[in-house]
Scaffold this motif. Sequence first.
Motif, PDB file in Angstrom:
ATOM      1  N   GLY A   8       0.774  -1.227   0.000  1.00  0.00           N
ATOM      2  CA  GLY A   8       0.000   0.000   0.000  1.00  0.00           C
ATOM      3  C   GLY A   8       0.807   1.281   0.000  1.00  0.00           C
ATOM      4  N   GLY A   9       2.116   1.180   0.104  1.00  0.00           N
ATOM      5  CA  GLY A   9       2.935   2.382   0.066  1.00  0.00           C
ATOM      6  C   GLY A   9       2.993   2.964  -1.333  1.00  0.00           C
ATOM      7  N   GLY A  10       3.608   4.133  -1.437  1.00  0.00           N
ATOM      8  CA  GLY A  10       3.730   4.754  -2.738  1.00  0.00           C
ATOM      9  C   GLY A  10       4.057   6.221  -2.633  1.00  0.00           C
ATOM     10  N   LEU A  11       3.928   6.892  -3.772  1.00  0.00           N
ATOM     11  CA  LEU A  11       4.185   8.326  -3.865  1.00  0.00           C
ATOM     12  C   LEU A  11       2.849   9.054  -3.922  1.00  0.00           C
ATOM     13  N   GLY A  16      -2.882  14.202   0.304  1.00  0.00           N
ATOM     14  CA  GLY A  16      -3.477  12.965  -0.174  1.00  0.00           C
ATOM     15  C   GLY A  16      -3.581  11.912   0.908  1.00  0.00           C
ATOM     16  N   SER A  17      -4.012  10.728   0.491  1.00  0.00           N
ATOM     17  CA  SER A  17      -4.230   9.626   1.421  1.00  0.00           C
ATOM     18  C   SER A  17      -3.592   8.344   0.902  1.00  0.00           C
ATOM     19  N   LEU A  18      -3.254   7.490   1.836  1.00  0.00           N
ATOM     20  CA  LEU A  18      -2.778   6.148   1.533  1.00  0.00           C
ATOM     21  C   LEU A  18      -3.318   5.199   2.585  1.00  0.00           C
ATOM     22  N   ARG A  19      -3.490   3.960   2.175  1.00  0.00           N
ATOM     23  CA  ARG A  19      -3.899   2.916   3.125  1.00  0.00           C
ATOM     24  C   ARG A  19      -2.891   1.792   3.056  1.00  0.00           C
ATOM     25  N   LEU A  20      -2.222   1.573   4.169  1.00  0.00           N
ATOM     26  CA  LEU A  20      -1.246   0.500   4.263  1.00  0.00           C
ATOM     27  C   LEU A  20      -1.917  -0.750   4.815  1.00  0.00           C
ATOM     28  N   SER A  21      -1.448  -1.889   4.330  1.00  0.00           N
ATOM     29  CA  SER A  21      -1.954  -3.173   4.810  1.00  0.00           C
ATOM     30  C   SER A  21      -0.787  -4.057   5.204  1.00  0.00           C
ATOM     31  N   CYS A  22      -1.028  -4.930   6.153  1.00  0.00           N
ATOM     32  CA  CYS A  22      -0.013  -5.890   6.569  1.00  0.00           C
ATOM     33  C   CYS A  22      -0.712  -7.194   6.898  1.00  0.00           C
ATOM     34  N   ALA A  23      -0.236  -8.272   6.291  1.00  0.00           N
ATOM     35  CA  ALA A  23      -0.823  -9.582   6.506  1.00  0.00           C
ATOM     36  C   ALA A  23       0.198 -10.515   7.137  1.00  0.00           C
ATOM     37  N   ALA A  24      -0.222 -11.219   8.165  1.00  0.00           N
ATOM     38  CA  ALA A  24       0.641 -12.191   8.837  1.00  0.00           C
ATOM     39  C   ALA A  24       0.274 -13.595   8.383  1.00  0.00           C
ATOM     40  N   SER A  25       1.304 -14.403   8.211  1.00  0.00           N
ATOM     41  CA  SER A  25       1.084 -15.809   7.852  1.00  0.00           C
ATOM     42  C   SER A  25       2.102 -16.674   8.582  1.00  0.00           C
ATOM     43  N   MET A  82      -4.038   6.630   6.254  1.00  0.00           N
ATOM     44  CA  MET A  82      -3.337   7.890   6.479  1.00  0.00           C
ATOM     45  C   MET A  82      -3.949   8.954   5.582  1.00  0.00           C
ATOM     46  N   ASN A  83      -4.480   9.981   6.193  1.00  0.00           N
ATOM     47  CA  ASN A  83      -5.101  11.084   5.473  1.00  0.00           C
ATOM     48  C   ASN A  83      -4.335  12.373   5.702  1.00  0.00           C
ATOM     49  N   SER A  84      -4.630  13.358   4.871  1.00  0.00           N
ATOM     50  CA  SER A  84      -3.980  14.677   4.997  1.00  0.00           C
ATOM     51  C   SER A  84      -2.470  14.535   5.139  1.00  0.00           C
ATOM     52  N   LEU A  85      -1.901  13.758   4.263  1.00  0.00           N
ATOM     53  CA  LEU A  85      -0.478  13.439   4.375  1.00  0.00           C
ATOM     54  C   LEU A  85       0.384  14.673   4.184  1.00  0.00           C
ATOM     55  N   LYS A  86       1.507  14.676   4.903  1.00  0.00           N
ATOM     56  CA  LYS A  86       2.458  15.774   4.874  1.00  0.00           C
ATOM     57  C   LYS A  86       3.822  15.246   4.437  1.00  0.00           C
ATOM     58  N   THR A 112       6.198   8.049   0.285  1.00  0.00           N
ATOM     59  CA  THR A 112       6.831   9.314  -0.058  1.00  0.00           C
ATOM     60  C   THR A 112       5.743  10.350  -0.315  1.00  0.00           C
ATOM     61  N   VAL A 113       5.813  11.454   0.405  1.00  0.00           N
ATOM     62  CA  VAL A 113       4.826  12.517   0.262  1.00  0.00           C
ATOM     63  C   VAL A 113       5.538  13.734  -0.312  1.00  0.00           C
ATOM     64  N   SER A 114       5.118  14.138  -1.478  1.00  0.00           N
ATOM     65  CA  SER A 114       5.736  15.285  -2.133  1.00  0.00           C
ATOM     66  C   SER A 114       4.985  16.572  -1.785  1.00  0.00           C
TER      67      SER A 114
END
Length: 115
Positions: A8-11, A16-25, A82-86, A112-114
């Motif tokens: 879910g990461g990115g630029l 803007g907003s991003l949603r990170l996910s993490c899965a355990a196995s 994550m909203n209103s990213l800085k 990465t937040v530009s």
Amino acid sequence: QVQLVESGGGLVQAGGSLRLSCAASGSSSSIYIMGWHRQAPGKQRELVAVITSIGSANYADSGKGRYTISKDNAKNMVFLQMNSLKPEDTGVYYCLMHIGGRFYWGQGTQVTVSS
């Protein structure tokens, strides 16, 4: 063998907003704590948010009001909205889980937040 995989990461532009996910196995043990840490360039890794097995959440001051941590127990997943990213939110975000008496880390996902 327990594995945590983040996605879910990115630029994204500031605001803007991003949603990170993490899965355990790899484990059937109960997960008591799930959380996210961030390591910004040139800085130490720091706690961003954590959620307990009963759903109690806590946030670092930097993310309060902008971040929301949640989980899906059935899928052994934790999320970070994550909203209103800085620009200062930039860093590698690591998932952390306490499973079967041990802490495990994911490999990290870059945010990465530009400006």
